[in-house]
Every structure is written in C-alpha cells, then in structure tokens.
Design an enzyme around this catalytic site. Structure first.
Site, short mmCIF file in Angstrom:
data_model
loop_
_atom_site.label_atom_id
_atom_site.label_comp_id
_atom_site.label_asym_id
_atom_site.label_seq_id
_atom_site.Cartn_x
_atom_site.Cartn_y
_atom_site.Cartn_z
N GLY A 1 17.81 -42.06 -33.87
CA GLY A 1 16.59 -41.74 -33.63
C GLY A 1 15.45 -41.59 -34.95
O GLY A 1 14.94 -40.43 -34.89
N GLN B 1 9.49 -38.29 -34.79
CA GLN B 1 8.80 -37.14 -35.65
C GLN B 1 9.53 -36.53 -37.14
O GLN B 1 9.21 -36.39 -38.04
CB GLN B 1 8.36 -35.96 -34.97
CG GLN B 1 7.37 -34.95 -35.72
CD GLN B 1 7.06 -33.58 -34.94
OE1 GLN B 1 7.80 -33.59 -34.16
NE2 GLN B 1 6.15 -32.93 -35.51
N ASP C 1 17.52 -46.55 -34.54
CA ASP C 1 16.75 -46.06 -33.42
C ASP C 1 16.99 -47.12 -32.35
O ASP C 1 17.30 -48.26 -32.62
CB ASP C 1 15.11 -46.11 -33.75
CG ASP C 1 14.53 -45.14 -32.84
OD1 ASP C 1 14.18 -43.81 -33.56
OD2 ASP C 1 14.14 -45.36 -31.74
N ILE C 2 16.68 -46.57 -31.25
CA ILE C 2 16.53 -47.63 -29.88
C ILE C 2 15.58 -48.58 -30.08
O ILE C 2 15.72 -49.69 -29.38
CB ILE C 2 16.55 -46.77 -28.76
CG1 ILE C 2 17.13 -47.60 -27.55
CG2 ILE C 2 14.98 -46.34 -28.42
CD1 ILE C 2 17.26 -46.84 -26.31
N ARG C 3 14.52 -48.27 -30.78
CA ARG C 3 13.44 -49.24 -30.97
C ARG C 3 13.49 -49.72 -32.52
O ARG C 3 14.07 -49.11 -33.39
CB ARG C 3 12.10 -48.81 -30.57
CG ARG C 3 11.78 -47.34 -31.33
CD ARG C 3 10.65 -46.81 -30.43
NE ARG C 3 10.39 -45.49 -31.05
CZ ARG C 3 9.64 -44.92 -31.96
NH1 ARG C 3 8.73 -45.85 -32.26
NH2 ARG C 3 9.60 -43.72 -32.49
N TYR D 1 15.55 -29.94 -20.66
CA TYR D 1 15.80 -30.05 -22.30
C TYR D 1 16.51 -28.92 -22.77
O TYR D 1 17.52 -29.03 -23.51
CB TYR D 1 14.36 -29.90 -22.88
CG TYR D 1 14.42 -29.90 -24.40
CD1 TYR D 1 14.82 -31.07 -25.09
CD2 TYR D 1 13.72 -28.98 -25.15
CE1 TYR D 1 14.54 -31.24 -26.71
CE2 TYR D 1 13.48 -28.93 -26.72
CZ TYR D 1 14.07 -30.34 -27.40
OH TYR D 1 14.23 -30.40 -28.40
N LYS E 1 20.25 -28.66 -24.72
CA LYS E 1 20.37 -27.98 -25.95
C LYS E 1 21.53 -27.05 -26.18
O LYS E 1 22.35 -26.99 -26.76
CB LYS E 1 19.18 -27.60 -26.47
CG LYS E 1 17.87 -28.52 -27.08
CD LYS E 1 18.51 -29.07 -28.18
CE LYS E 1 17.80 -30.54 -28.32
NZ LYS E 1 18.29 -31.43 -29.32
#
Ligand code: NAD
Ligand code: SER
Length: 322
Positions: free
Chosen positions: A8, A12, A34-36, A142, A146
C-alpha cells in the site's frame, strides 16, 4: 542494513514513508508495492517498485524471496468511510491481506509493522485520555478489522515468535498524497480549501474532538517503533501515540492566525459523524513514551504553518504567513 517491503505504498502514509525509509536505509533496500502502479514518481521512480495485491500470498512470498526482505511495513487497507460503504470488501482486504502478510512473514522470518488506529476503540471506551489497555468494542467495520489485526499481531508473536509491531495512528494530516477515504479526512481537506478558497464546509460537526497527528510525526513513530529495543517492549504492537486533540473550530482558529478571513461552515455527513462519535476524544500515549521513547515534534500551530506554506507553494496560491 534492513531489507524492507512496503504494501500500500502509494497511499497517504506509504508515499511519505517510502521516501523516508529509502533515505534512511538506502533506496535499493526498500521495495515499494501497491495494488495499482500509478502514483507519485517520488515512490515509483526512486527505488524498486512492484505491483502487488496483498491477498496474493504466492506473489508476496516471491517478492520477499527475490529481494531478500527481512521487514514488511503492511499499509494496504481500506479506511473507515470506504470500509463502511463496503464492509464485505473491507474485511476481505483488511483481514485477508493481513493474514497473507503474516503467513508470508512467518515463512520467511520477517519483522512486520502494521498500523492500528483510534478506530480500534468504540463507544464503550473511556473517551478522554483513553488508556493503552482498555475496552475495545468498535462499531465500525474498519474498527472491527483494526482490533482483529491487533489481536492477530499479538497471536503471531506469542505463538510463532514473529517480531510484530505497530502503533494506533490518530487521524493523519499531510500535504503530499490525499487521504484514502477516512473519517478524519476533513482535517486534511480544510487546509487545501483554506489555500484554494479561504473557506471550508466541514462534514463533521463543531465540537467533534479527535486525536490528529502531522505526517512527519507518524513517519517518525513507524520507524521508531521498529527500531526500538525489543527488550524494553512490553506491549509490542498497537501503541497509543498522540500529539494533538482538536475539533474543526480549533483548526479553523489556527488557520486564521495566518489567513484572518478564513471561514468555516458545516454540512454534516451522518455516516462519518457517527463513526467519529464512536471514537475517543484524546488518547494517552504514556506507554509508548515509556517503552520506546515516543515523543511528537509538531503541535497544531507548527503543523498549520507547515501545511499552509507547503500547499501555498504547491497550489500556487498565496497563503498569508505572518
Ligand atoms: P490509503 O488509503 O491512503 O492507502 C492505502 C493504499 O493501499 C492505497 O495506495 C491502495 O491502492 C492500497 N491498496 C488497497 N487495497 C490493496 C490491496 N488489496 N493490495 C495492495 N494494496 C492495496 O491509506 P493510508 O492512510 O496510507 O493508511 C495506511 C494504513 O494506516 C492503513 O492500515 C490504515 O488503516 C492506517 N491508518 C491510517 C490513518 C490515516 O489517518 N491515514 C490513521 C490510522 C491508521
Ligand atoms: N484516519 C483514519 C480514518 O479516518 C483513522 O484510522 O479512517
């Protein structure tokens, strides 16, 4: 010298952490993934970059072996608002990806950093000065991922001896890469809109106090906890870290010291407001300070000056700094 893989890395945090880790350990020793593949040139062009979906365990293990990785910074996840819009996908990416990373790390003997969040707390948690060890019954998907992640990290350390570490990040404020769909994103947007339009319409209500942190301090924490002397660590993962507890009006007041005409109004999003209302107002980071010497550098005013200066230069608008 460490050999690091970041998942990732175009988000950010990753886009700034990758640069900081490469400066510290050498560009060739930090593999960003990253996935992209489209992202800041400062990440994709400053050292090895590989496309990787963290749920693909074979691909991850192959990269760990090929680059002789000994440390994984696992950042790939869906954040709170995005996760609430698609809870099934959030579980798949946040838990499926974490499981894959832990299994690949176990096979290769890698240390692992995984960030948790103030979202790991819930409405039953003490809201002010939230202790390190306390009630954790989050109500967002989320938050559920976590807490589950925190428990899995502890389990892999206790059961398999894996060197798992992490911190509970507050909402992070930065000016390089926009945030990826969180409840605390307003605290980033407000600076961009201050510089662009001298006004901001906030999706959280007045008086919503949450812990926030400037990105340089978050990067310092991510590196600091991984470099900490293991003999001093009692908790190992999910350390509370803090630097400021603020509400939207506090940030607006800090911006007005530099841009006196800045105006703030509210257009509250009930989904993100409900998530924010389930999180602490402020968390107690004394355990991180005691166990590995955590200490932030930035408060609200210093961060605001830095944000307005950086964005003013980047966006070509004049933030009036006195
Ligand atoms: P982000 O949304 O900005 O970036 C996440 C990155 O993960 C993106 O670049 C995305 O393309 C990538 N990604 C998504 N799914 C993936 C997959 N299946 N495989 C590989 N990559 C994938 O998030 P961020 O703010 O950088 O957060 C990183 C971590 O820190 C997350 O675990 C998040 O929960 C945690 N955290 C962030 C904050 C914050 O304020 N930013 C606060 C607390 C905790
Ligand atoms: N900034 C994150 C979010 O709002 C907190 O983990 O989702």
């Amino acid at each position: 010298m460490k050999r690091i893989l970041i998942t990732g890395s175009l988000g950010q945090i990753g886009s700034e952490l990758a640069v900081a880790l490469r400066a510290r350990y050498g560009a060739d020793n930090v593999v960003a993934t990253d996935i992209r593949s489209q992202g800041p040139e400062s990440v994709t062009g400053s050292g090895p970059f590989e496309k990787l979906d963290t749920r693909d365990g074979e691909a991850l293990s192959a990269l760990i072996s090929r680059y002789r990785i000994d440390t994984v910074y696992h950042l790939a996840a869906l954040l709170s608002a995005t996760a609430e819009a698609n809870p099934q996908k959030a579980w798949d990416i946040n838990m499926g990806g974490l499981w894959t990373v832990l299994e690949a790390a176990r096979a290769a003997g890698c240390a692992v950093f995984v960030p948790s969040s103030i979202a790991a707390f819930g409405p039953g948690t003490p809201r002010d000065n939230t202790p390190q060890d306390t009630i954790q019954r989050p109500t967002s998907m989320y938050g559920v991922t976590k807490v589950s992640g925190e428990l899995l990290l502890d389990y892999y350390h206790l059961r398999f001896g894996l060197d798992t570490r992490g911190v509970r990040f507050p909402g992070l404020i930065s000016n390089m890469t926009p945030p990826g769909g969180g409840t605390t994103d307003y605290a980033v947007d407000i600076y961009y809109e201050a510089v662009r339009h001298d006004s901001y319409s906030c999706f959280l209500s007045a008086g919503t106090y949450l812990d926030m942190m400037y990105m340089p301090d978050a990067i310092k924490a991510a590196i600091g906890v991984m470099e900490a002397d293991p003999a001093r660590l009692v908790h190992r993962n999910a350390f509370n870290i803090a630097s400021m507890s603020v509400c939207p009006e506090d940030i607006a007041a800090a911006i007005r010291k530099f841009q006196p005409n800045f105006s703030l109004r509210y257009d509250v999003d009930p989904v993100r407001q409900a998530i924010a209302d389930s999180w602490p107002h402020s968390i107690d980071d004394s355990v991180a300070r005691a166990e590995w010497g955590w200490k932030p550098d930035f408060g609200l005013e210093a961060m605001t000056r830095d944000m307005l200066t950086a964005l003013g230069k980047r966006l070509g608008t004049k933030a009036v700094l006195s």
